[in-house]
Design a protein around this motif. Structure first.
Motif, PDB file in Angstrom:
ATOM      1  N   SER A  72       1.029  -0.928   0.042  1.00 33.68           N
ATOM      2  CA  SER A  72       0.077   0.166   0.103  1.00 33.68           C
ATOM      3  C   SER A  72       0.772   1.251   0.154  1.00 33.68           C
ATOM      4  O   SER A  72       0.890   2.414  -0.873  1.00 33.68           O
ATOM      5  N   VAL A  73       1.787   1.373   0.684  1.00 36.03           N
ATOM      6  CA  VAL A  73       2.901   2.567   0.972  1.00 36.03           C
ATOM      7  C   VAL A  73       3.310   2.593  -0.521  1.00 36.03           C
ATOM      8  O   VAL A  73       3.459   3.847  -1.092  1.00 36.03           O
ATOM      9  N   LEU A  74       3.979   1.678  -1.029  1.00 32.57           N
ATOM     10  CA  LEU A  74       4.780   1.858  -2.344  1.00 32.57           C
ATOM     11  C   LEU A  74       3.664   2.065  -3.640  1.00 32.57           C
ATOM     12  O   LEU A  74       4.257   2.622  -4.713  1.00 32.57           O
ATOM     13  N   GLN A  75       2.577   1.703  -3.387  1.00 34.07           N
ATOM     14  CA  GLN A  75       1.638   1.793  -4.511  1.00 34.07           C
ATOM     15  C   GLN A  75       0.805   3.296  -4.386  1.00 34.07           C
ATOM     16  O   GLN A  75       0.163   3.764  -5.299  1.00 34.07           O
ATOM     17  N   GLY A  76       0.706   3.826  -3.285  1.00 31.74           N
ATOM     18  CA  GLY A  76       0.113   4.917  -2.850  1.00 31.74           C
ATOM     19  C   GLY A  76      -1.357   4.705  -2.671  1.00 31.74           C
ATOM     20  O   GLY A  76      -2.198   5.766  -2.722  1.00 31.74           O
ATOM     21  N   ARG A  77      -1.726   3.677  -2.613  1.00 32.10           N
ATOM     22  CA  ARG A  77      -3.063   3.136  -2.283  1.00 32.10           C
ATOM     23  C   ARG A  77      -3.212   2.090  -1.644  1.00 32.10           C
ATOM     24  O   ARG A  77      -2.370   1.183  -1.492  1.00 32.10           O
ATOM     25  N   VAL A  78      -4.345   1.740  -0.725  1.00 33.26           N
ATOM     26  CA  VAL A  78      -4.449   0.538   0.038  1.00 33.26           C
ATOM     27  C   VAL A  78      -4.816  -0.540  -0.777  1.00 33.26           C
ATOM     28  O   VAL A  78      -5.616  -0.547  -1.626  1.00 33.26           O
ATOM     29  N   THR A  79      -3.919  -1.549  -0.412  1.00 28.58           N
ATOM     30  CA  THR A  79      -4.032  -2.701  -1.552  1.00 28.58           C
ATOM     31  C   THR A  79      -4.228  -4.019  -0.404  1.00 28.58           C
ATOM     32  O   THR A  79      -4.063  -3.891   0.754  1.00 28.58           O
TER      33      THR A  79
END
Length: 290
Positions: A72-79
């Motif tokens: 989530s941190v690295l994608q910039g969205r909650v996964t």
């Protein structure tokens, strides 16, 4: 000895705790520094495609959720790529599975990956077997292996890797423990985790620990996550983990996983990135020393 270990991890009521001065410094409001480091990281060993980071720990400690949180941190969205469960008292993860994290366009990944395994349980024929975890650390288990709590993997199993390469080996071992359900760490579970730790030591694999669910464990941290390194309660939990497993305090990192949020948060990200940075440093040192 067993009675002493049990006493360390009996859940206690969690009344409001007095806060103290910050006992570990962290650069709040400057997560871009760590993001830049992670984004620019490349292994110095040309034989290594990506670091393999193996997560182990008691059932329900938040191993899968930590993988999702890093993603989530690295994608910039909650996964929610790694399946997690909040109800079952048994390990929700059944298979040996490695998660690569996408970087940029399709088919491009960060040079590190997280391997998730079945949780450790106190009973003899439940949870991941220590023998399987040892074989996983030395690269002998392939993705998709379905853990058998009764017996370790056979060399005849099609998921047994007879000739592991450097990329198959584990380069960092991370113990994940919940700050709220630490009573799961019975003397039997601690003994299994200690055995894994000693095996990793003999292989020279660096080890760190992640203390999860800090917001649920401490009211002050729930009110403001920036209180994490001012909380006497969490400091005590880290010290207990240090005593039980022998993991140095400067190798233990408290984090809050994403679990109800639908958007990322800079302060949550800062704690996760702080832990990730040290994990990457440790893996890089290990590979370079081979």
């Amino acid at each position: 000895m067993q009675r002493r270990l049990r006493s360390l991890f009996i859940s206690q009521p969690r009344p409001p705790q007095n806060l103290t001065e910050e006992w570990r410094k962290i650069p709040w409001g400057n997560k871009d520094r760590d993001l830049l480091f992670v984004s620019g990281y490349q292994p110095h060993n040309d034989e290594l495609n990506q670091q393999r980071i193996l997560l182990y720990g008691p059932t329900g400690s938040g191993k899968s959720s930590f993988i999702n949180s890093v993603d989530s941190v690295l994608q910039g969205r909650v996964t929610v790529r790694a399946a997690a469960d909040a109800i079952s008292q048994e390990s929700f993860t059944k298979k040996f599975r490695t998660y690569k994290i996408q970087k940029g366009g399709p088919g491009t990944f960060y040079p590190f990956a997280f391997t998730d395994i079945m949780g450790i349980e106190k009973d003899t024929n439940k949870g991941a077997r220590v023998e399987d975890i040892k074989l996983a650390m030395s690269g002998h288990i392939k993705d998709g292996y379905n853990f058998n709590p009764v017996s370790k993997i056979s060399e005849d199993d099609h998921k047994y890797n007879k000739i592991p390469t450097l990329n198959d080996h584990v380069h960092v071992l991370v113990c994940v423990v919940s700050a709220t359900t630490s009573n799961i760490l019975s003397a039997e579970s601690v003994a299994k985790m200690r055995e894994v730790r000693l095996a990793a030591r003999d292989m020279g694999i660096p080890q760190l620990a992640i203390l999860t669910k800090i917001d649920e464990a401490c009211p002050e941290v729930n009110a403001d996550i920036k209180n994490v390194y001012r909380s006497k309660y969490l400091k005590k939990r880290m010290e207990e983990l240090n005593v039980a497993l022998g993991i140095p305090l400067n190798c233990i990192f408290p984090v809050k996983n994403y679990h109800f949020e639908i958007d990322t948060d800079d302060d949550i990200d800062t704690l996760i990135l702080s832990a990730l940075r040290q994990i990457i440093y440790s893996g890089e040192d290990f590979v370079n020393n081979l």
